[in-house]
Write a protein that holds these residues in place. Structure first.
Motif, PDB file in Angstrom:
ATOM      1  N   ALA A 244       0.860  -1.187   0.000  1.00 47.16           N
ATOM      2  CA  ALA A 244       0.000   0.000   0.000  1.00 47.16           C
ATOM      3  C   ALA A 244       0.894   1.233   0.000  1.00 47.16           C
ATOM      4  O   ALA A 244       1.783   1.361   0.846  1.00 47.16           O
ATOM      5  N   VAL A 245       0.671   2.115  -0.965  1.00 49.64           N
ATOM      6  CA  VAL A 245       1.352   3.410  -1.010  1.00 49.64           C
ATOM      7  C   VAL A 245       0.301   4.455  -0.655  1.00 49.64           C
ATOM      8  O   VAL A 245      -0.644   4.683  -1.416  1.00 49.64           O
ATOM      9  N   ILE A 246       0.446   5.046   0.510  1.00 52.89           N
ATOM     10  CA  ILE A 246      -0.562   5.950   1.060  1.00 52.89           C
ATOM     11  C   ILE A 246       0.083   7.316   1.263  1.00 52.89           C
ATOM     12  O   ILE A 246       1.170   7.408   1.855  1.00 52.89           O
ATOM     13  N   TYR A 247      -0.579   8.358   0.784  1.00 49.83           N
ATOM     14  CA  TYR A 247       0.099   9.658   0.774  1.00 49.83           C
ATOM     15  C   TYR A 247      -0.889  10.811   0.935  1.00 49.83           C
ATOM     16  O   TYR A 247      -2.090  10.656   0.744  1.00 49.83           O
ATOM     17  N   TYR A 248      -0.322  11.968   1.278  1.00 50.53           N
ATOM     18  CA  TYR A 248      -1.038  13.236   1.163  1.00 50.53           C
ATOM     19  C   TYR A 248      -0.205  14.158   0.297  1.00 50.53           C
ATOM     20  O   TYR A 248       1.017  14.253   0.460  1.00 50.53           O
ATOM     21  N   SER A 249      -0.864  14.856  -0.621  1.00 53.23           N
ATOM     22  CA  SER A 249      -0.176  15.810  -1.488  1.00 53.23           C
ATOM     23  C   SER A 249      -1.115  16.963  -1.775  1.00 53.23           C
ATOM     24  O   SER A 249      -2.275  16.748  -2.121  1.00 53.23           O
TER      25      SER A 249
ATOM     26  N   GLY B 155       3.757   8.751   2.295  1.00 50.74           N
ATOM     27  CA  GLY B 155       4.359   9.983   1.832  1.00 50.74           C
ATOM     28  C   GLY B 155       3.605  11.204   2.315  1.00 50.74           C
ATOM     29  O   GLY B 155       2.368  11.214   2.324  1.00 50.74           O
ATOM     30  N   THR B 156       4.343  12.228   2.725  1.00 50.49           N
ATOM     31  CA  THR B 156       3.723  13.456   3.192  1.00 50.49           C
ATOM     32  C   THR B 156       4.669  14.623   2.996  1.00 50.49           C
ATOM     33  O   THR B 156       5.879  14.468   3.164  1.00 50.49           O
ATOM     34  N   PRO B 157       4.148  15.784   2.649  1.00 51.43           N
ATOM     35  CA  PRO B 157       4.985  16.977   2.722  1.00 51.43           C
ATOM     36  C   PRO B 157       5.251  17.317   4.183  1.00 51.43           C
ATOM     37  O   PRO B 157       4.540  16.863   5.082  1.00 51.43           O
ATOM     38  N   THR B 158       6.288  18.087   4.405  1.00 50.16           N
ATOM     39  CA  THR B 158       6.601  18.530   5.755  1.00 50.16           C
ATOM     40  C   THR B 158       5.747  19.725   6.131  1.00 50.16           C
ATOM     41  O   THR B 158       5.530  20.629   5.326  1.00 50.16           O
ATOM     42  N   ARG B 159       5.270  19.722   7.354  1.00 53.68           N
ATOM     43  CA  ARG B 159       4.555  20.860   7.914  1.00 53.68           C
ATOM     44  C   ARG B 159       5.263  21.250   9.218  1.00 53.68           C
ATOM     45  O   ARG B 159       5.085  20.599  10.232  1.00 53.68           O
TER      46      ARG B 159
ATOM     47  N   SER C 241       8.937   5.569   4.724  1.00 52.93           N
ATOM     48  CA  SER C 241       8.302   6.873   4.504  1.00 52.93           C
ATOM     49  C   SER C 241       9.139   7.756   3.584  1.00 52.93           C
ATOM     50  O   SER C 241      10.366   7.630   3.517  1.00 52.93           O
ATOM     51  N   PHE C 242       8.451   8.684   2.914  1.00 53.36           N
ATOM     52  CA  PHE C 242       9.125   9.670   2.078  1.00 53.36           C
ATOM     53  C   PHE C 242       8.438  11.012   2.237  1.00 53.36           C
ATOM     54  O   PHE C 242       7.288  11.094   2.672  1.00 53.36           O
ATOM     55  N   THR C 243       9.148  12.081   1.862  1.00 52.75           N
ATOM     56  CA  THR C 243       8.631  13.423   2.135  1.00 52.75           C
ATOM     57  C   THR C 243       9.144  14.430   1.121  1.00 52.75           C
ATOM     58  O   THR C 243       9.956  14.106   0.247  1.00 52.75           O
ATOM     59  N   SER C 244       8.654  15.658   1.235  1.00 48.99           N
ATOM     60  CA  SER C 244       9.170  16.764   0.422  1.00 48.99           C
ATOM     61  C   SER C 244       9.074  18.048   1.234  1.00 48.99           C
ATOM     62  O   SER C 244       8.220  18.175   2.114  1.00 48.99           O
TER      63      SER C 244
END
Length: 205
Positions: A5-10, A80-84, A115-118
């Motif tokens: 499962a690849v689960i993300y917010y973008s 995956g999520t961007p940094t906040r 995990s991965f991020t931007s």
């Protein structure tokens, strides 16, 4: 077959682009893959105030929204999520906060997770975001699989994050360097291969 499962917010598409690369590589590695986004929490007015955010939201309407069942189904999970402010986005965190029921049943133990991020700039909190996500996985009893420095792609100019693939967007929608796409693809392949080996070992035990 191994389930990934690849689960993300973008919001504007950078993490979505990385998630697609991760999903494609997991499929190449022989996995059955679910690509899922988490639900948007921001009010419509906020989304529509940013043209890139609104455009990406419209372009990804057909991506299914993640549910706790996607975690139960998976042998490996890439998030995956961007940094906040050096932390995961509220949207992804809210999803993780919603899985207490399946966690309490022991259904998240022994999952391979990565995990991965931007971020907008090179020192915007990539590592702290991934480390913050790891706190959740410790509670699950999951098996954290980072990319480490286990492949030459990690030594390319735009990479070098052993915690998890990360992208520096410079506030440009969908601006993911090819090195970062290669890094997240490698990370997905590594997680899939380890989950496959773990599943086989547990089945044989």
């Amino acid at each position: 077959m191994t389930n990934v499962a690849v689960i993300y917010y973008s919001s504007t598409g950078n993490i979505h682009k990385m998630a697609e690369a991760a999903a494609a590589e997991a499929e190449k590695a022989g996995a059955e893959v679910r690509l899922r986004k988490v639900a948007e929490l921001a009010p419509r007015s906020a989304v529509e105030s940013n043209p890139a955010w609104a455009a990406h939201t419209a372009a990804t309407e057909d991506v299914p929204v993640a549910t706790p069942d996607d975690l139960v189904w998976a042998d490996a999970v890439l998030l995956g999520t961007p940094t906040r402010f050096g932390l995961p986005s509220a949207q992804l965190k809210q999803f993780l906060d919603s899985v207490g029921g399946v966690w309490a049943q022991g259904k998240l133990a022994n999952k391979v997770v990565s995990s991965f991020t931007s971020t907008n700039n090179a020192h915007g909190g990539q590592e702290s975001t991934i480390l913050a996500l790891n706190n959740t996985f410790y509670h699950w009893g999951a098996i954290i699989v980072p990319p480490g420095f286990t492949d030459p792609v990690q030594f390319e100019k735009a990479n070098g994050n052993p915690y998890g693939a990360s992208s520096v967007t410079h506030n440009q929608p969908g601006n993911v360097h090819p090195d970062n796409l290669a890094a997240v693809a490698y990370q997905a392949r590594r997680a899939t291969e380890i989950a496959t080996a773990l599943k086989a070992g547990l089945s044989a035990a």
